[in-house]
Design an enzyme around this catalytic site. Sequence first.
Site, PDB file in Angstrom:
ATOM      1  CG  ASP A  51      -0.185  -0.124   2.473  1.00 40.33           C
ATOM      2  OD1 ASP A  51       0.884  -0.675   2.819  1.00 40.33           O
ATOM      3  OD2 ASP A  51      -0.797   0.732   3.368  1.00 40.33           O
TER       4      ASP A  51
ATOM      5  CD  GLU B  72       4.216   0.404   6.838  1.00 44.12           C
ATOM      6  OE1 GLU B  72       4.939   0.734   7.841  1.00 44.12           O
ATOM      7  OE2 GLU B  72       3.914   1.301   6.006  1.00 44.12           O
ATOM      8  CD  GLU B  73       2.968   3.929   4.374  1.00 41.84           C
ATOM      9  OE1 GLU B  73       2.931   4.700   5.523  1.00 41.84           O
ATOM     10  OE2 GLU B  73       4.081   3.936   3.429  1.00 41.84           O
TER      11      GLU B  73
END
Lengths: 357, 357
Positions: free
Chosen positions: A73, A131-132
């Site tokens: 992502d 992950e962000e």
Amino acid sequence: MTSLDLQQDPVDLTAALVDIFSVSGEEAVIADAVRAALEKQAPHLEVVRNGDAVLARTNLGRASRVVLAGHLDTVPVNDNLPSRREGEGDAEILHGLGTVDMKGGDAVFLHLAATLPEPKHDITFVFYDNEEVEATRNGLGRIERELPDWLAGDLAIVGEPSNAVIEAGCQGTMRVELRCAGARAHTARAWMGENAIHKLGEPLRRLTAYEPRIVDIDGLTYREGLQATKITGGVAGNVVPDEAVLTVNHRFAPDRTPVQAEQHLREVFDGYELSVVDLSPGALPGLGAPAAAELLAAAGGRASAKLGWTDVARFAALGMPAVNFGPGDPTLAHTRQEQVRTAEIRRVAEVLRDFLA
Amino acid sequence: MTSLDLQQDPVDLTAALVDIFSVSGEEAVIADAVRAALEKQAPHLEVVRNGDAVLARTNLGRASRVVLAGHLDTVPVNDNLPSRREGEGDAEILHGLGTVDMKGGDAVFLHLAATLPEPKHDITFVFYDNEEVEATRNGLGRIERELPDWLAGDLAIVGEPSNAVIEAGCQGTMRVELRCAGARAHTARAWMGENAIHKLGEPLRRLTAYEPRIVDIDGLTYREGLQATKITGGVAGNVVPDEAVLTVNHRFAPDRTPVQAEQHLREVFDGYELSVVDLSPGALPGLGAPAAAELLAAAGGRASAKLGWTDVARFAALGMPAVNFGPGDPTLAHTRQEQVRTAEIRRVAEVLRDFLA
């Protein structure tokens, strides 16, 4: 479906991955493409899908296993798609969202997946989602809960940008709130009250005077930090305020446990009410472990300390040596002008091929 | 229409006024009642309506004119309506919204309007709207623009609560913002930035060390003040902040002009960027003026300094001596437990009758 050629040059593959929109929460298209490409072009791998993560591994019975992990992502688009290239040779630059964080690392891993059918170590590839965004959505956390054996190994390499230099371990991070109390009064009769904002002067003085440690571990230098990140207080324009809160972020070297780091802050702010609002432990570099030492040798023996917090710490918490190693300057991550020197993508691919072939 | 008996005891009249709902912006009902009562029960007065304000005056050709001013509105209801009485004699208490701020003062003025057909001084009564909200809505400001001759006189008495003691003049008030700048950076690499919040430590130290002046004017004591009322700063939990702002409220004695007060703050915060966001001048007590001296004598010669800012300053700005004189403890204003000793209402009525009869 978007089709990906994993045999192609990792720089071209990076550009192809960048051009697949994959903001956090919307990774289905890129996960479909990665899964299809691995199943078709890397038939020697066992492939599974978990949510919008794709996992693949060799099962060659090698003495050790290396985990290569990269998130699929990106942060939101900021007028920086599609990718574009500029310059030539060593000066060539690839621009676009994700070129640094972290489709260059993903591209290298995918290229190795298709082109290294008989690696020296068994390899597990982990391409994951979210992950962000907040830690509770992180795909790696979900995999740890649902498919824990897919994260097991002797060394983890997280492909986050590290300027193509091995960054080992990571610092811990803690956020605390320091709260001062007072008593309200009308500002025209201030002596009847007690100003909570004024009381923050002394903690701010201690912050200004604070000298962060510089810690050497396994030859790597970790620079700690102690920074106010937020300050609030105030009731109304004519009222002596009865509460003021200072939020402080402490980055601590991995020689300290979270408990020790908290104890340190309680000493620094002795006499004040502190509460811990956020805490992630650091990760020791662990470069002494055999597989890590081999990787370090393949990279020319150079490594530096990771200062920011990354998913490396999740692997460290599982008891594995873990490093960051990926193309790109991390200070360009999350910026509109995100860009990578393509030579760094090739450099990371070469080092990992040397290490794994 | 609610009918008001202006001849009755001012304490009963206070209770009747308290029981007419009149939160700022909703003063039509009370203004109707006040106008009707004045027109019927004080036929010697010239009466006009302006918005939800009611103005009335004698035109007896006296050598001097006294303005009696009181606002009709209250802050929002806080479970403190209708009024209720408790105790007896000197210990009697009247509870309820507006008992202090300031229907006791209004009741005394209305009672005098109906019962003093031939006062020693000409009198102008000003019952106005929207005092408890932003200054731009204040009814007295509207009257000043639309009917300026109705505010002219030799002395103004504003019936705001003053513990039935004459409070003379008022302090000025100024709000300034002190802004510190820095440079953003990731907190893991804090040395690449400059923390704006840390820089507020020194201004807060100066505030803590500040010794406010105590100023004597005409035998009255003004205690100044310098208080932080708001502090803000912060970008995100992992970012070194590049801006922080401290709001400071200065209350200054009326021997200083606004320009002098601002100059003083610029000296206190030398080296910092200051901007003035709000400024109201103080008002000198002016007790030497003949009508003011007579009032003071009627009150037994006792007066004290007004510390808060009130509409007294509007009259002072028109060049008139102006005092606060009303029943009730101002520190109970705007509280749920608002209450007044009924003896104070009677005391204010007696002093004003002595002065004006």
